[in-house]
Design a protein around this motif. Structure first.
Motif, PDB file in Angstrom:
ATOM      1  N   HIS A  30      -2.190 -91.958 -20.784  1.00  0.00           N
ATOM      2  CA  HIS A  30      -3.056 -90.810 -21.214  1.00  0.00           C
ATOM      3  C   HIS A  30      -2.969 -89.703 -20.306  1.00  0.00           C
ATOM      4  CE1 HIS A  30      -6.748 -88.891 -23.087  1.00  0.00           C
ATOM      5  NE2 HIS A  30      -6.833 -88.426 -21.968  1.00  0.00           N
ATOM      6  N   ASP A  31      -2.340 -88.568 -20.787  1.00  0.00           N
ATOM      7  CA  ASP A  31      -2.277 -87.476 -20.087  1.00  0.00           C
ATOM      8  C   ASP A  31      -1.704 -87.235 -18.785  1.00  0.00           C
ATOM      9  OD1 ASP A  31      -2.422 -84.555 -20.006  1.00  0.00           O
ATOM     10  OD2 ASP A  31      -4.306 -84.465 -19.372  1.00  0.00           O
ATOM     11  N   SER A  32      -0.988 -88.722 -18.383  1.00  0.00           N
ATOM     12  CA  SER A  32      -0.271 -88.673 -17.000  1.00  0.00           C
ATOM     13  C   SER A  32      -1.148 -89.024 -16.014  1.00  0.00           C
ATOM     14  CB  SER A  32       0.767 -87.637 -16.613  1.00  0.00           C
ATOM     15  OG  SER A  32       1.848 -87.708 -17.484  1.00  0.00           O
ATOM     16  N   ASP A  33      -2.513 -89.364 -16.366  1.00  0.00           N
ATOM     17  CA  ASP A  33      -3.427 -89.684 -15.325  1.00  0.00           C
ATOM     18  C   ASP A  33      -4.150 -91.102 -15.402  1.00  0.00           C
ATOM     19  OD1 ASP A  33      -3.562 -87.174 -14.073  1.00  0.00           O
ATOM     20  OD2 ASP A  33      -4.709 -86.211 -15.832  1.00  0.00           O
ATOM     21  N   PHE A  50      -6.333-100.741 -15.141  1.00  0.00           N
ATOM     22  CA  PHE A  50      -6.116 -99.176 -15.282  1.00  0.00           C
ATOM     23  C   PHE A  50      -5.060 -98.871 -14.083  1.00  0.00           C
ATOM     24  CE2 PHE A  50      -9.915 -99.741 -17.339  1.00  0.00           C
ATOM     25  CZ  PHE A  50      -9.328 -99.546 -18.777  1.00  0.00           C
ATOM     26  N   LEU A  51      -4.388 -98.218 -14.089  1.00  0.00           N
ATOM     27  CA  LEU A  51      -3.617 -97.352 -13.166  1.00  0.00           C
ATOM     28  C   LEU A  51      -3.771 -95.944 -13.011  1.00  0.00           C
ATOM     29  CD1 LEU A  51       0.094 -98.921 -13.549  1.00  0.00           C
ATOM     30  CD2 LEU A  51      -1.701 -99.653 -12.240  1.00  0.00           C
ATOM     31  N   VAL A  94      -0.355-106.170  -6.086  1.00  0.00           N
ATOM     32  CA  VAL A  94      -0.834-105.488  -7.313  1.00  0.00           C
ATOM     33  C   VAL A  94      -1.801-104.785  -7.185  1.00  0.00           C
ATOM     34  CG1 VAL A  94      -1.455-106.146  -9.626  1.00  0.00           C
ATOM     35  CG2 VAL A  94       0.622-107.517  -8.730  1.00  0.00           C
ATOM     36  N   ARG A  95      -2.676-105.287  -6.309  1.00  0.00           N
ATOM     37  CA  ARG A  95      -4.074-104.803  -6.067  1.00  0.00           C
ATOM     38  C   ARG A  95      -3.930-103.112  -5.533  1.00  0.00           C
ATOM     39  NH1 ARG A  95      -9.264-107.218  -4.509  1.00  0.00           N
ATOM     40  NH2 ARG A  95     -10.769-105.232  -4.051  1.00  0.00           N
ATOM     41  N   GLY A  96      -2.909-103.037  -4.636  1.00  0.00           N
ATOM     42  CA  GLY A  96      -2.824-101.613  -4.284  1.00  0.00           C
ATOM     43  C   GLY A  96      -2.454-100.690  -5.051  1.00  0.00           C
ATOM     44  N   LEU A  97      -1.989-101.052  -6.206  1.00  0.00           N
ATOM     45  CA  LEU A  97      -1.433-100.287  -7.483  1.00  0.00           C
ATOM     46  C   LEU A  97      -2.592 -99.796  -8.252  1.00  0.00           C
ATOM     47  CD1 LEU A  97       2.062-101.603  -8.175  1.00  0.00           C
ATOM     48  CD2 LEU A  97       1.468 -99.610  -6.356  1.00  0.00           C
ATOM     49  N   LEU A  98      -3.536-100.677  -8.529  1.00  0.00           N
ATOM     50  CA  LEU A  98      -4.592-100.550  -9.409  1.00  0.00           C
ATOM     51  C   LEU A  98      -5.505 -99.244  -9.240  1.00  0.00           C
ATOM     52  CD1 LEU A  98      -3.994-103.568 -10.314  1.00  0.00           C
ATOM     53  CD2 LEU A  98      -6.131-103.888 -10.616  1.00  0.00           C
ATOM     54  N   ASP A 108      -0.101 -91.077  -6.158  1.00  0.00           N
ATOM     55  CA  ASP A 108       1.135 -90.502  -7.206  1.00  0.00           C
ATOM     56  C   ASP A 108       0.567 -89.218  -7.892  1.00  0.00           C
ATOM     57  OD1 ASP A 108       2.821 -92.406  -6.200  1.00  0.00           O
ATOM     58  OD2 ASP A 108       2.155 -94.092  -7.881  1.00  0.00           O
ATOM     59  N   GLU A 109       1.444 -88.243  -8.129  1.00  0.00           N
ATOM     60  CA  GLU A 109       1.382 -87.415  -8.901  1.00  0.00           C
ATOM     61  C   GLU A 109       1.099 -87.512 -10.312  1.00  0.00           C
ATOM     62  OE1 GLU A 109       3.997 -83.963  -8.388  1.00  0.00           O
ATOM     63  OE2 GLU A 109       4.432 -84.416  -6.544  1.00  0.00           O
ATOM     64  N   VAL A 110       1.986 -88.214 -10.951  1.00  0.00           N
ATOM     65  CA  VAL A 110       1.682 -88.620 -12.169  1.00  0.00           C
ATOM     66  C   VAL A 110       1.518 -90.275 -12.476  1.00  0.00           C
ATOM     67  CG1 VAL A 110       2.786 -86.625 -13.264  1.00  0.00           C
ATOM     68  CG2 VAL A 110       4.190 -88.692 -12.844  1.00  0.00           C
ATOM     69  N   VAL A 111       0.700 -90.830 -13.157  1.00  0.00           N
ATOM     70  CA  VAL A 111       0.627 -92.146 -13.563  1.00  0.00           C
ATOM     71  C   VAL A 111       2.034 -93.024 -13.735  1.00  0.00           C
ATOM     72  CG1 VAL A 111      -0.014 -92.460 -15.929  1.00  0.00           C
ATOM     73  CG2 VAL A 111      -1.105 -93.943 -14.109  1.00  0.00           C
ATOM     74  N   GLU A 112       2.737 -92.110 -14.576  1.00  0.00           N
ATOM     75  CA  GLU A 112       4.083 -92.890 -14.862  1.00  0.00           C
ATOM     76  C   GLU A 112       4.832 -93.555 -13.285  1.00  0.00           C
ATOM     77  OE1 GLU A 112       2.833 -90.013 -16.095  1.00  0.00           O
ATOM     78  OE2 GLU A 112       3.993 -89.512 -17.631  1.00  0.00           O
ATOM     79  N   GLN A 113       4.660 -92.692 -12.264  1.00  0.00           N
ATOM     80  CA  GLN A 113       5.309 -93.287 -11.003  1.00  0.00           C
ATOM     81  C   GLN A 113       4.710 -94.535 -10.508  1.00  0.00           C
ATOM     82  OE1 GLN A 113       4.128 -89.753  -8.800  1.00  0.00           O
ATOM     83  NE2 GLN A 113       6.412 -89.002  -8.729  1.00  0.00           N
TER      84      GLN A 113
END
Length: 138
Positions: A30-33, A50-51, A94-98, A108-113
């Protein structure tokens, strides 16, 4: 405006739209966020996390999403990766990315990263992110 779209990994490849088989991994951006990550195993077990941001934090609406049980979801996703992909990953990685349940902004700038970092950790290929050239004219 950022990227909006849903990508699904099942049967060894990425596609757009809805899952066609289990196990699957679905990433809805959703909107790269915000990236909503749903995973299901062949036995119908699975979960959601969620990321980027949790929707309840991003939209400042407590009812937009239930708070994520980070420990349960990281354990569940690590189990899904082991069973569906054959890769062993540590739940702590994994936890560090949630998304932060407390609303701490992501790094990260955009959630895609962040999605790409999660997929690399899981040993999955990176999806073919649509580009501006893929958009309809106008």
């Amino acid at each position: 405006m950022g990227y909006f779209g849903t990508l699904v990994y099942s049967e060894g490849r990425w596609r757009t739209g809805r899952p066609t088989a289990v196990p699957f991994l679905m990433v809805d951006v959703h909107d790269s966020d915000i990236a909503t990550v749903d995973y299901r195993a062949a036995d119908a077990s699975g979960g959601r996390f969620f990321l980027g941001y949790e929707p309840r934090v991003y939209f400042d609406e407590p009812d937009a999403s239930a708070p994520v049980d980070v420990d349960a979801e990281t354990e569940g996703f690590a189990r899904w990766v082991r069973d569906a992909v054959g890769t062993e990953i540590a739940p702590a990685d994994v936890r560090g990315l949630l998304a932060s349940p407390g609303g701490v902004p992501p790094t990260d700038e955009v959630v895609e990263q962040t999605v790409e970092r999660l997929l690399a950790l899981a040993g999955l290929p990176i999806p073919p992110w649509p580009t501006d050239e893929d958009a309809p004219p106008g």
